[in-house]
Structure formats: structure tokens, C-alpha cells
Design a protein around this motif. Sequence first.
Motif, PDB file in Angstrom:
ATOM      1  N   GLY A  54     -31.963  45.092  48.622  1.00  0.00           N
ATOM      2  CA  GLY A  54     -32.550  46.027  47.671  1.00  0.00           C
ATOM      3  C   GLY A  54     -33.371  45.265  46.647  1.00  0.00           C
ATOM      4  O   GLY A  54     -33.335  44.039  46.550  1.00  0.00           O
ATOM      5  N   GLY A  55     -34.150  46.020  45.886  1.00  0.00           N
ATOM      6  CA  GLY A  55     -34.901  45.397  44.809  1.00  0.00           C
ATOM      7  C   GLY A  55     -36.220  44.788  45.204  1.00  0.00           C
ATOM      8  O   GLY A  55     -36.767  43.981  44.450  1.00  0.00           O
ATOM      9  N   ASP A  56     -36.776  45.143  46.381  1.00  0.00           N
ATOM     10  CA  ASP A  56     -38.170  44.789  46.644  1.00  0.00           C
ATOM     11  C   ASP A  56     -39.035  45.470  45.592  1.00  0.00           C
ATOM     12  O   ASP A  56     -38.784  46.626  45.237  1.00  0.00           O
ATOM     13  CB  ASP A  56     -38.616  45.275  48.026  1.00  0.00           C
ATOM     14  CG  ASP A  56     -37.820  44.676  49.176  1.00  0.00           C
ATOM     15  OD1 ASP A  56     -37.225  43.612  48.994  1.00  0.00           O
ATOM     16  OD2 ASP A  56     -37.810  45.307  50.255  1.00  0.00           O
TER      17      ASP A  56
ATOM     18  N   TYR B 175     -42.745  49.903  40.865  1.00  0.00           N
ATOM     19  CA  TYR B 175     -42.144  50.584  42.009  1.00  0.00           C
ATOM     20  C   TYR B 175     -41.158  49.616  42.636  1.00  0.00           C
ATOM     21  O   TYR B 175     -41.359  48.410  42.589  1.00  0.00           O
ATOM     22  CB  TYR B 175     -43.215  50.973  43.034  1.00  0.00           C
ATOM     23  CG  TYR B 175     -42.767  51.970  44.075  1.00  0.00           C
ATOM     24  CD1 TYR B 175     -42.686  53.327  43.778  1.00  0.00           C
ATOM     25  CD2 TYR B 175     -42.429  51.560  45.363  1.00  0.00           C
ATOM     26  CE1 TYR B 175     -42.280  54.256  44.726  1.00  0.00           C
ATOM     27  CE2 TYR B 175     -42.028  52.486  46.329  1.00  0.00           C
ATOM     28  CZ  TYR B 175     -41.948  53.831  46.002  1.00  0.00           C
ATOM     29  OH  TYR B 175     -41.545  54.753  46.933  1.00  0.00           O
ATOM     30  N   TYR B 176     -40.073  50.162  43.209  1.00  0.00           N
ATOM     31  CA  TYR B 176     -39.162  49.283  43.940  1.00  0.00           C
ATOM     32  C   TYR B 176     -38.534  50.038  45.103  1.00  0.00           C
ATOM     33  O   TYR B 176     -38.513  51.270  45.131  1.00  0.00           O
ATOM     34  CB  TYR B 176     -38.080  48.699  43.017  1.00  0.00           C
ATOM     35  CG  TYR B 176     -37.034  49.656  42.522  1.00  0.00           C
ATOM     36  CD1 TYR B 176     -35.840  49.855  43.213  1.00  0.00           C
ATOM     37  CD2 TYR B 176     -37.228  50.371  41.335  1.00  0.00           C
ATOM     38  CE1 TYR B 176     -34.881  50.745  42.751  1.00  0.00           C
ATOM     39  CE2 TYR B 176     -36.266  51.257  40.867  1.00  0.00           C
ATOM     40  CZ  TYR B 176     -35.091  51.432  41.581  1.00  0.00           C
ATOM     41  OH  TYR B 176     -34.148  52.310  41.125  1.00  0.00           O
ATOM     42  N   TRP B 177     -38.063  49.274  46.081  1.00  0.00           N
ATOM     43  CA  TRP B 177     -37.419  49.823  47.264  1.00  0.00           C
ATOM     44  C   TRP B 177     -35.939  49.427  47.280  1.00  0.00           C
ATOM     45  O   TRP B 177     -35.603  48.256  47.073  1.00  0.00           O
ATOM     46  CB  TRP B 177     -38.060  49.291  48.547  1.00  0.00           C
ATOM     47  CG  TRP B 177     -39.422  49.772  48.860  1.00  0.00           C
ATOM     48  CD1 TRP B 177     -39.773  50.886  49.561  1.00  0.00           C
ATOM     49  CD2 TRP B 177     -40.667  49.110  48.545  1.00  0.00           C
ATOM     50  NE1 TRP B 177     -41.138  50.974  49.693  1.00  0.00           N
ATOM     51  CE2 TRP B 177     -41.714  49.893  49.086  1.00  0.00           C
ATOM     52  CE3 TRP B 177     -40.987  47.938  47.869  1.00  0.00           C
ATOM     53  CZ2 TRP B 177     -43.050  49.544  48.961  1.00  0.00           C
ATOM     54  CZ3 TRP B 177     -42.314  47.580  47.735  1.00  0.00           C
ATOM     55  CH2 TRP B 177     -43.335  48.376  48.277  1.00  0.00           C
TER      56      TRP B 177
ATOM     57  N   ARG C  82     -49.767  53.636  38.015  1.00  0.00           N
ATOM     58  CA  ARG C  82     -48.522  54.257  38.470  1.00  0.00           C
ATOM     59  C   ARG C  82     -48.559  54.499  39.975  1.00  0.00           C
ATOM     60  O   ARG C  82     -49.611  54.790  40.541  1.00  0.00           O
ATOM     61  CB  ARG C  82     -48.273  55.594  37.752  1.00  0.00           C
ATOM     62  CG  ARG C  82     -48.071  55.458  36.248  1.00  0.00           C
ATOM     63  CD  ARG C  82     -47.674  56.802  35.632  1.00  0.00           C
ATOM     64  NE  ARG C  82     -48.630  57.860  35.955  1.00  0.00           N
ATOM     65  CZ  ARG C  82     -48.330  58.955  36.668  1.00  0.00           C
ATOM     66  NH1 ARG C  82     -47.106  59.133  37.149  1.00  0.00           N
ATOM     67  NH2 ARG C  82     -49.261  59.876  36.884  1.00  0.00           N
ATOM     68  N   ILE C  83     -47.392  54.359  40.613  1.00  0.00           N
ATOM     69  CA  ILE C  83     -47.210  54.782  41.994  1.00  0.00           C
ATOM     70  C   ILE C  83     -46.675  56.208  41.953  1.00  0.00           C
ATOM     71  O   ILE C  83     -45.630  56.485  41.352  1.00  0.00           O
ATOM     72  CB  ILE C  83     -46.212  53.873  42.737  1.00  0.00           C
ATOM     73  CG1 ILE C  83     -46.670  52.413  42.690  1.00  0.00           C
ATOM     74  CG2 ILE C  83     -46.015  54.346  44.165  1.00  0.00           C
ATOM     75  CD1 ILE C  83     -47.956  52.130  43.393  1.00  0.00           C
TER      76      ILE C  83
END
Length: 379
Positions: free
Chosen positions: A246-248, A289-291, A334-335
Motif C-alpha cells: 500500500g501507499g503507492d 493521490y495514493y493506491w 487534483r486527481i
Amino acid sequence: MPRLRPFLALAFALVIGPAFAQDTQRVRTDKVEVIVETVARNLDHPWGLTFLPDGRMLVTERPGRLRIVAADGALSEPIKGMPRIAARGQGGLLDVALDPNFPQNRLVYLSFAEDRGEGRAGTSVMRGRLDEAGSALTDTKVIFRQEPSHTGGNHFGSRLVFDRNGNLFVTVGDRFDLRDQAQNPANHLGKIIHIRPEGGPAPDNPFLNRDGTRPEIWSIGHRNVQGAALNPATGELWTAEHGARGGDEINIPRKGKNYGWPVITYGVDYSGAKIGEGTKKAGMEQPIYYWDPSIAPSGMAFYTGDKFPAWRGSVLVGALAGKLVSRLETDGDRITGEERMLRQLGERIRDVRQGPDGYVYLLTDSSQGRILRVRPADQ
């Protein structure tokens, strides 16, 4: 014809399977139906791609080869003049970029894991002049070396992006085992680097006259940035960064700012253990943004062409573990939305580029890697 025994059938599939990867696939995305076609194949873990003025491509292979790819997909012999490359682990020959004045000076820039001897390596950047025959780089010079070098084989970065003033952004990793050093401005680990094209710190860097700080540093607190592109609307650098589990992240690294790794992160360690102090801390920047879970983002590009009007203004990010292309819709900084495309390919996507023809080009990360072209199905 007799039936193959199960173990022979499996061996046959493993040996010939990649050679029969589909040359053309029709894929439906949210906005448009596309054709994905193979431009070139049989590349060994291709990593970086750029277009020459005549439309041919320069592509790197991680084991240490640089090739020219013709319009019909024919691969040149490896270009001579390569440096000492540490092709192990995640290291090897990485990104490639052309000088903004390439038609006049023929300068090519390469990032790579440089063999420093005694089992040590570090991310370096070299430039050289591509001869008229396209067979060799001459007048080669290493213009940046990440310090310190390290014996580990992970987290080298690295993407190359020229800014509007002709200076060069270089993304480098934290080398994995040394992650705490991403917060130490006395070294190059886990930093965004900003240098002049001939080497040395760019004149607008934030730490030029600070004792104990490397003057090549632009921003700190990064993990392993393998995607980077200049926003055509603002001229600012955007990056895609690997998290742990996590945390890309997508970041807009601004001069002198701290992006938190490993003090703050939206991921956890591979063991499941907590990393750092949480997700926020005063004086440290948030990703835009993060994944979570991770997709393992790699190459990225802003789409500005006319072949996909519905994608214009989007950021396209390749994913390795996710085996997809993430199309991120933007509104300024912004995304505003994400579409996960091209999962049907089943490929680890290492790089994403917009071609001069307005189509999208992808590199697939495998021992029999391909260059893919994505075009609208109705053209």
C-alpha cells in the motif's frame, strides 16, 4: 496426432507461450474502444522508451542494451558505448531521454545502476552523442552519481525528465535497506535530483549554499520513484512512487519540500508491521493521490494528443503488480477520478509514452518484452 502428456504439455506451453502473445487485441475502456498491437517483441525486460525525430524509437533493456527500433519493429544491434552496468536485482540500464536540442547535438541521456566495484552500485546518469549511423554513443560522460553506493540490489529509481529550462530531473530510490536515509539531506538516497545537462546542481535548486546538504537535491523523503513526467499545463514535475504494501503515491515534488518517507506513509511493511509515525506529520507533504493496495506504478505520461480526445489531460501510469494502465483524470493539481485499463493484456507495464503520432506506447516487463501501440478501434 497423439496427445501430449500433461508434464510435456506444460513444458511446451512454458517454452513457446510468450512467442504467441497476441499481436492485436481489441479492448473496451470506459471512454473508447481501442486496438492494442505489437510493434516490437523479444526485448529483454525493456525499461525506458523515447522517440527519435524521425519516428524511430530508442529503447533500453535492463541487462544493459540500448537499441533503435524501426517503424516495422526491427531491432538494431545493441548500441556501443555503454557504461559499467550492475545488471542485478532491480538494477541495470534504466531510463533514456533525448536532449531538448537533440537535432543539433545528438545527445542521449541514460540512467543506470552503475557498477562501483566490490559489489557496490548506485544510480548514475550518463550522456553521450549518438553517431549518425545510430550504432554507438561517443564522447560519453557520467554527469551524476548517487552517493553513497550500496551492495543491495533494490530501489534504484529512475526516470529522467527535462524541465522547461533544459535542466534535468533524475528520480532515485532509497536503496531499500537504507530507507531511513531518505530523510538525510547529506546524501542522494530517496531524493529527487535536479542537475544541469552537463552535470552539477541546477541553478534554482533549494539547497545550493547549505552546509551538510547535497546541492543536487530538489526534494527529499521519497521511496522508489519509477514514474515521472512534466505537466504540460504548468511545467511542474509529477511523479509516481512505489510504496511498500500500500501507499503507492502520485506527488508533485516541489523545491525543498519533504515528502515524508519513511516517517509517514499510507502503506505498511511487507511483514505487515507499521512503518513510521502514521500518515501525516507537520512539515511533510501529502500525496495528491495514493493506491492501497499497491499497483506498483512505473512509467507515466500526460496525454495531450488528438487521437483520444476523451483522455486529453489525463495522466497515464503503468502498473507492474497491477498489470494495467491507470488513467487518472485531473483538474489542475487534483486527481478527480481513476480508470484502470488494459487488464485484459495480462502484462506488467513498465513504461508509458505518448508517441509523436498521438498514439500511446507501452513497454511490457518480461524476458520477452514487447512494445505495444494503443490506438482507437475506429481509426
